[in-house]
Design a protein around this motif. Structure first.
Motif, PDB file in Angstrom:
ATOM      1  N   VAL A  87     109.608  44.954  21.108  1.00 49.53           N
ATOM      2  CA  VAL A  87     108.890  45.985  20.898  1.00 49.53           C
ATOM      3  C   VAL A  87     109.029  47.123  22.127  1.00 49.53           C
ATOM      4  O   VAL A  87     109.043  48.311  21.846  1.00 49.53           O
ATOM      5  CB  VAL A  87     107.272  45.487  21.205  1.00 49.53           C
ATOM      6  N   THR A  88     109.464  46.561  23.408  1.00 50.47           N
ATOM      7  CA  THR A  88     109.770  47.501  24.397  1.00 50.47           C
ATOM      8  C   THR A  88     110.895  48.328  24.040  1.00 50.47           C
ATOM      9  O   THR A  88     110.765  49.505  24.321  1.00 50.47           O
ATOM     10  CB  THR A  88     110.272  46.745  25.741  1.00 50.47           C
ATOM     11  N   ALA A  89     112.030  47.987  23.467  1.00 50.61           N
ATOM     12  CA  ALA A  89     113.051  48.763  23.147  1.00 50.61           C
ATOM     13  C   ALA A  89     112.565  49.768  21.813  1.00 50.61           C
ATOM     14  O   ALA A  89     113.137  50.968  22.052  1.00 50.61           O
ATOM     15  CB  ALA A  89     114.268  47.867  22.512  1.00 50.61           C
ATOM     16  N   VAL A  90     111.916  49.340  21.025  1.00 53.74           N
ATOM     17  CA  VAL A  90     111.517  50.281  20.017  1.00 53.74           C
ATOM     18  C   VAL A  90     110.748  51.259  20.451  1.00 53.74           C
ATOM     19  O   VAL A  90     110.880  52.481  20.241  1.00 53.74           O
ATOM     20  CB  VAL A  90     110.997  49.389  18.972  1.00 53.74           C
ATOM     21  N   LYS A  91     109.791  51.017  21.506  1.00 50.38           N
ATOM     22  CA  LYS A  91     109.021  51.874  21.926  1.00 50.38           C
ATOM     23  C   LYS A  91     109.606  53.117  22.825  1.00 50.38           C
ATOM     24  O   LYS A  91     109.462  54.186  22.621  1.00 50.38           O
ATOM     25  CB  LYS A  91     107.869  51.637  22.946  1.00 50.38           C
ATOM     26  N   ILE A  92     110.763  52.778  23.487  1.00 48.28           N
ATOM     27  CA  ILE A  92     111.476  53.404  24.433  1.00 48.28           C
ATOM     28  C   ILE A  92     112.286  54.343  23.434  1.00 48.28           C
ATOM     29  O   ILE A  92     112.477  55.630  23.588  1.00 48.28           O
ATOM     30  CB  ILE A  92     112.564  52.637  25.398  1.00 48.28           C
ATOM     31  N   ALA A  93     112.859  53.838  22.173  1.00 50.35           N
ATOM     32  CA  ALA A  93     113.408  54.764  21.106  1.00 50.35           C
ATOM     33  C   ALA A  93     112.683  55.643  20.638  1.00 50.35           C
ATOM     34  O   ALA A  93     113.149  56.897  20.279  1.00 50.35           O
ATOM     35  CB  ALA A  93     114.305  53.462  20.378  1.00 50.35           C
ATOM     36  N   VAL A  94     111.566  55.334  20.296  1.00 50.96           N
ATOM     37  CA  VAL A  94     110.841  56.527  19.802  1.00 50.96           C
ATOM     38  C   VAL A  94     110.431  57.551  20.582  1.00 50.96           C
ATOM     39  O   VAL A  94     110.536  58.750  20.057  1.00 50.96           O
ATOM     40  CB  VAL A  94     109.329  55.972  19.017  1.00 50.96           C
ATOM     41  N   PHE A  95     110.294  57.426  21.802  1.00 52.36           N
ATOM     42  CA  PHE A  95     110.066  58.495  22.902  1.00 52.36           C
ATOM     43  C   PHE A  95     111.527  59.147  22.795  1.00 52.36           C
ATOM     44  O   PHE A  95     111.491  60.566  22.991  1.00 52.36           O
ATOM     45  CB  PHE A  95     109.542  57.989  24.063  1.00 52.36           C
ATOM     46  N   ALA A  96     112.483  58.278  22.968  1.00 52.61           N
ATOM     47  CA  ALA A  96     113.780  59.203  22.997  1.00 52.61           C
ATOM     48  C   ALA A  96     113.971  60.130  21.545  1.00 52.61           C
ATOM     49  O   ALA A  96     114.262  61.128  21.844  1.00 52.61           O
ATOM     50  CB  ALA A  96     114.794  58.252  23.105  1.00 52.61           C
ATOM     51  N   VAL A  97     113.519  59.594  20.572  1.00 49.16           N
ATOM     52  CA  VAL A  97     113.535  60.266  19.404  1.00 49.16           C
ATOM     53  C   VAL A  97     112.554  61.702  19.602  1.00 49.16           C
ATOM     54  O   VAL A  97     113.293  62.754  19.291  1.00 49.16           O
ATOM     55  CB  VAL A  97     113.382  59.599  18.019  1.00 49.16           C
ATOM     56  N   SER A  98     111.614  61.612  20.163  1.00 51.34           N
ATOM     57  CA  SER A  98     110.705  62.613  20.264  1.00 51.34           C
ATOM     58  C   SER A  98     111.370  63.757  21.229  1.00 51.34           C
ATOM     59  O   SER A  98     111.279  64.986  20.923  1.00 51.34           O
ATOM     60  CB  SER A  98     109.274  62.060  20.823  1.00 51.34           C
ATOM     61  N   GLY A  99     111.882  63.129  22.395  1.00 47.34           N
ATOM     62  CA  GLY A  99     112.584  64.194  23.160  1.00 47.34           C
ATOM     63  C   GLY A  99     113.842  64.745  22.750  1.00 47.34           C
ATOM     64  O   GLY A  99     113.964  66.007  22.970  1.00 47.34           O
ATOM     65  N   LEU A 100     114.510  64.057  22.108  1.00 45.48           N
ATOM     66  CA  LEU A 100     115.614  64.810  21.074  1.00 45.48           C
ATOM     67  C   LEU A 100     115.436  65.777  20.192  1.00 45.48           C
ATOM     68  O   LEU A 100     115.948  66.819  20.320  1.00 45.48           O
ATOM     69  CB  LEU A 100     116.699  63.661  20.542  1.00 45.48           C
ATOM     70  N   MET A 101     114.162  65.433  19.545  1.00 43.80           N
ATOM     71  CA  MET A 101     113.780  66.472  18.551  1.00 43.80           C
ATOM     72  C   MET A 101     113.070  67.691  19.425  1.00 43.80           C
ATOM     73  O   MET A 101     113.393  68.839  18.832  1.00 43.80           O
ATOM     74  CB  MET A 101     112.745  66.179  17.680  1.00 43.80           C
ATOM     75  N   ALA A 102     112.572  67.554  20.435  1.00 40.89           N
ATOM     76  CA  ALA A 102     111.970  68.726  21.352  1.00 40.89           C
ATOM     77  C   ALA A 102     113.089  69.393  21.780  1.00 40.89           C
ATOM     78  O   ALA A 102     112.974  70.776  21.786  1.00 40.89           O
ATOM     79  CB  ALA A 102     111.304  68.224  22.142  1.00 40.89           C
ATOM     80  N   ALA A 103     114.125  68.886  22.117  1.00 39.53           N
ATOM     81  CA  ALA A 103     115.674  69.467  22.773  1.00 39.53           C
ATOM     82  C   ALA A 103     115.971  70.221  21.580  1.00 39.53           C
ATOM     83  O   ALA A 103     116.475  71.433  21.831  1.00 39.53           O
ATOM     84  CB  ALA A 103     116.346  68.674  23.148  1.00 39.53           C
ATOM     85  N   LEU A 104     116.161  69.722  20.435  1.00 36.47           N
ATOM     86  CA  LEU A 104     116.724  70.456  19.162  1.00 36.47           C
ATOM     87  C   LEU A 104     116.021  71.895  19.168  1.00 36.47           C
ATOM     88  O   LEU A 104     116.503  72.875  18.727  1.00 36.47           O
ATOM     89  CB  LEU A 104     116.817  69.469  17.955  1.00 36.47           C
ATOM     90  N   ALA A 105     114.560  71.618  18.996  1.00 37.91           N
ATOM     91  CA  ALA A 105     113.840  72.660  18.806  1.00 37.91           C
ATOM     92  C   ALA A 105     113.884  73.953  19.927  1.00 37.91           C
ATOM     93  O   ALA A 105     114.011  75.118  19.663  1.00 37.91           O
ATOM     94  CB  ALA A 105     112.239  72.220  18.770  1.00 37.91           C
ATOM     95  N   GLY A 106     114.108  73.212  21.097  1.00 37.66           N
ATOM     96  CA  GLY A 106     114.371  74.272  22.484  1.00 37.66           C
ATOM     97  C   GLY A 106     115.679  75.081  22.207  1.00 37.66           C
ATOM     98  O   GLY A 106     115.839  76.245  22.471  1.00 37.66           O
ATOM     99  N   ILE A 107     116.887  74.174  21.755  1.00 40.93           N
ATOM    100  CA  ILE A 107     118.183  75.152  21.218  1.00 40.93           C
ATOM    101  C   ILE A 107     117.726  76.237  20.401  1.00 40.93           C
ATOM    102  O   ILE A 107     118.333  77.371  20.543  1.00 40.93           O
ATOM    103  CB  ILE A 107     119.081  74.056  20.651  1.00 40.93           C
ATOM    104  N   ILE A 108     116.986  75.964  19.034  1.00 37.56           N
ATOM    105  CA  ILE A 108     116.788  76.833  18.194  1.00 37.56           C
ATOM    106  C   ILE A 108     115.938  78.011  18.626  1.00 37.56           C
ATOM    107  O   ILE A 108     116.313  79.172  18.381  1.00 37.56           O
ATOM    108  CB  ILE A 108     116.120  76.130  16.815  1.00 37.56           C
ATOM    109  N   LEU A 109     115.098  77.752  19.439  1.00 36.46           N
ATOM    110  CA  LEU A 109     114.168  78.699  19.940  1.00 36.46           C
ATOM    111  C   LEU A 109     114.913  79.699  20.980  1.00 36.46           C
ATOM    112  O   LEU A 109     114.658  80.825  20.845  1.00 36.46           O
ATOM    113  CB  LEU A 109     113.018  78.006  20.691  1.00 36.46           C
ATOM    114  N   THR A 110     115.501  78.995  22.064  1.00 38.36           N
ATOM    115  CA  THR A 110     116.424  79.596  22.933  1.00 38.36           C
ATOM    116  C   THR A 110     117.368  80.945  22.010  1.00 38.36           C
ATOM    117  O   THR A 110     117.641  81.995  22.601  1.00 38.36           O
ATOM    118  CB  THR A 110     117.080  78.930  23.747  1.00 38.36           C
ATOM    119  N   ALA A 111     117.994  80.227  21.131  1.00 42.70           N
ATOM    120  CA  ALA A 111     118.957  80.908  20.187  1.00 42.70           C
ATOM    121  C   ALA A 111     118.313  81.985  19.505  1.00 42.70           C
ATOM    122  O   ALA A 111     118.749  83.511  19.749  1.00 42.70           O
ATOM    123  CB  ALA A 111     119.866  80.200  19.371  1.00 42.70           C
ATOM    124  N   ARG A 112     117.185  81.995  19.056  1.00 42.37           N
ATOM    125  CA  ARG A 112     116.518  82.898  18.110  1.00 42.37           C
ATOM    126  C   ARG A 112     116.018  84.005  19.160  1.00 42.37           C
ATOM    127  O   ARG A 112     115.999  85.155  18.939  1.00 42.37           O
ATOM    128  CB  ARG A 112     115.226  82.116  17.658  1.00 42.37           C
TER     129      ARG A 112
END
Length: 337
Positions: A229-254
């Motif tokens: 469970v610990t590894a899965v929880k860390i992984a889901v927060f990592a996914v959330s951070g990854l997607m936020a960074a992807l959105a940050g790239i798009i917004l900055t470029a736009r």
């Protein structure tokens, strides 16, 4: 011995079992289908109402504009869905967007290759999200508190990193991420569609997705079943951070610049999209398709209010009312179930 005739009640029951489905049964099936797709139905009804009010709503240009504006929130909300399915919450996504966008802009402004700047930014976002996961899963801190702290810290770090000023002088290839078109479709929309496909596959077809749902359904039983469970929880927060960074790239470029105040209140829109899409805040129930529909509902609502020349102040009130209505409908549905 002569055969006895079965009781009339038994014959009636048998006829009922082998006969065609009753109207009541069909009605229940229909109600269940409507309940399972209430967010999609709500989107269709909302679009029909807005189209009846404004003839400019269903134009191709306006629909593409809605999709372009929705893409950033949809990407963040997809990452948020992973966290909420485990009965968590991530309030730091707006600050992660701002900080990673500033870092990406500084790398691009320093003439770093996009093949270096973009992966580095995505890895930074995943690392920041994973740090939240470590605090929650290993440190035992409630997700609300842990991500509230990281939201504040990263917002301050963004202001320090940028000295409170926008980072500009970005290259044209980088601008294309947020402003170019592919076969008439904005690049941010294409990126959001690819992200949706990946998230749908992970949650619906991979073992990791089943673990995410299991933790949200019953974390203790999942742990006793031998799942890390610990590894899965860390992984889901990592996914959330990854997607936020992807959105940050798009917004900055736009915007062709990294704004130190970018991403303010974006976490609220992301949570709203997840809730409107039918994902339970208690975890264990929800679909990534519903999150996409929820993001589109917010995008259509914002566009409709703009077409009606409604003040941005009233737009916030209207958005809050819609979110509250969605939560109440979801609560009533669970009570009836």
């Amino acid at each position: 011995m002569p055969k006895t005739k079965p009781p009339a009640t038994t014959m009636a029951a048998t006829a009922t079992e082998i006969g065609p489905p009753s109207t009541g049964g069909a009605g229940r099936v229909l109600l269940r289908m409507l309940a399972d797709n209430k967010s999609l139905i709500g989107l269709i009804v909302l679009m029909a109402v807005v189209a009846a009010y404004s003839p400019n709503f269903l134009t191709v240009d306006n629909l593409l504009n809605i999709l372009r504006q929705t893409s950033i929130n949809a990407i963040i909300a997809m990452g948020m869905t992973f966290v909420i399915l485990t009965a968590g919450i991530d309030l730091s996504v707006g600050s992660v967007l701002a900080f990673t966008g500033a870092v990406c802009a500084s790398l691009v402004a320093a003439d770093a290759s996009l093949w270096v700047a973009l992966p580095a930014t995505l890895m930074l976002g995943a690392a920041l999200g994973a740090a939240n996961g470590v605090v929650v899963a290993i440190g035992g801190v409630q997700p609300f508190i842990a991500t509230l702290v990281s939201m504040t810290v990263l917002r301050g770090a963004t202001l320090v990193f940028t000295d409170g000023r926008p980072i500009t002088t970005l290259s044209d290839p980088f601008w294309a991420i947020g402003g170019a078109y592919i076969q008439g479709i904005p690049v941010p929309v294409v990126i959001a569609a690819v992200a949706f496909g990946i998230c749908w596959f992970v949650l619906g077809q991979m073992r990791f997705g089943r673990y995410v749902y299991a933790i949200g359904g019953n974390e203790q039983v999942t742990r006793l079943a031998g799942i890390n469970v610990t590894a899965v929880k860390i992984a889901v927060f990592a996914v959330s951070g990854l997607m936020a960074a992807l959105a940050g790239i798009i917004l900055t470029a736009r915007l062709e610049s990294a704004q130190p105040t970018a991403g303010m209140a974006y976490e609220l829109d992301a949570i709203a999209a997840v809730v409107l899409g039918g994902t339970s805040l208690m975890g264990g129930r929800g679909l990534i398709f519903g999150t996409l529909v929820g993001a589109l509902i917010i995008g259509v609502l914002n566009n409709a209010l703009n077409l009606m020349d409604v003040s941005s102040y009233y737009q916030m009130i209207a958005k809050g009312a819609v979110i509250l209505l969605a939560v109440l409908v979801d609560s009533r549905g669970k009570s009836r179930a």
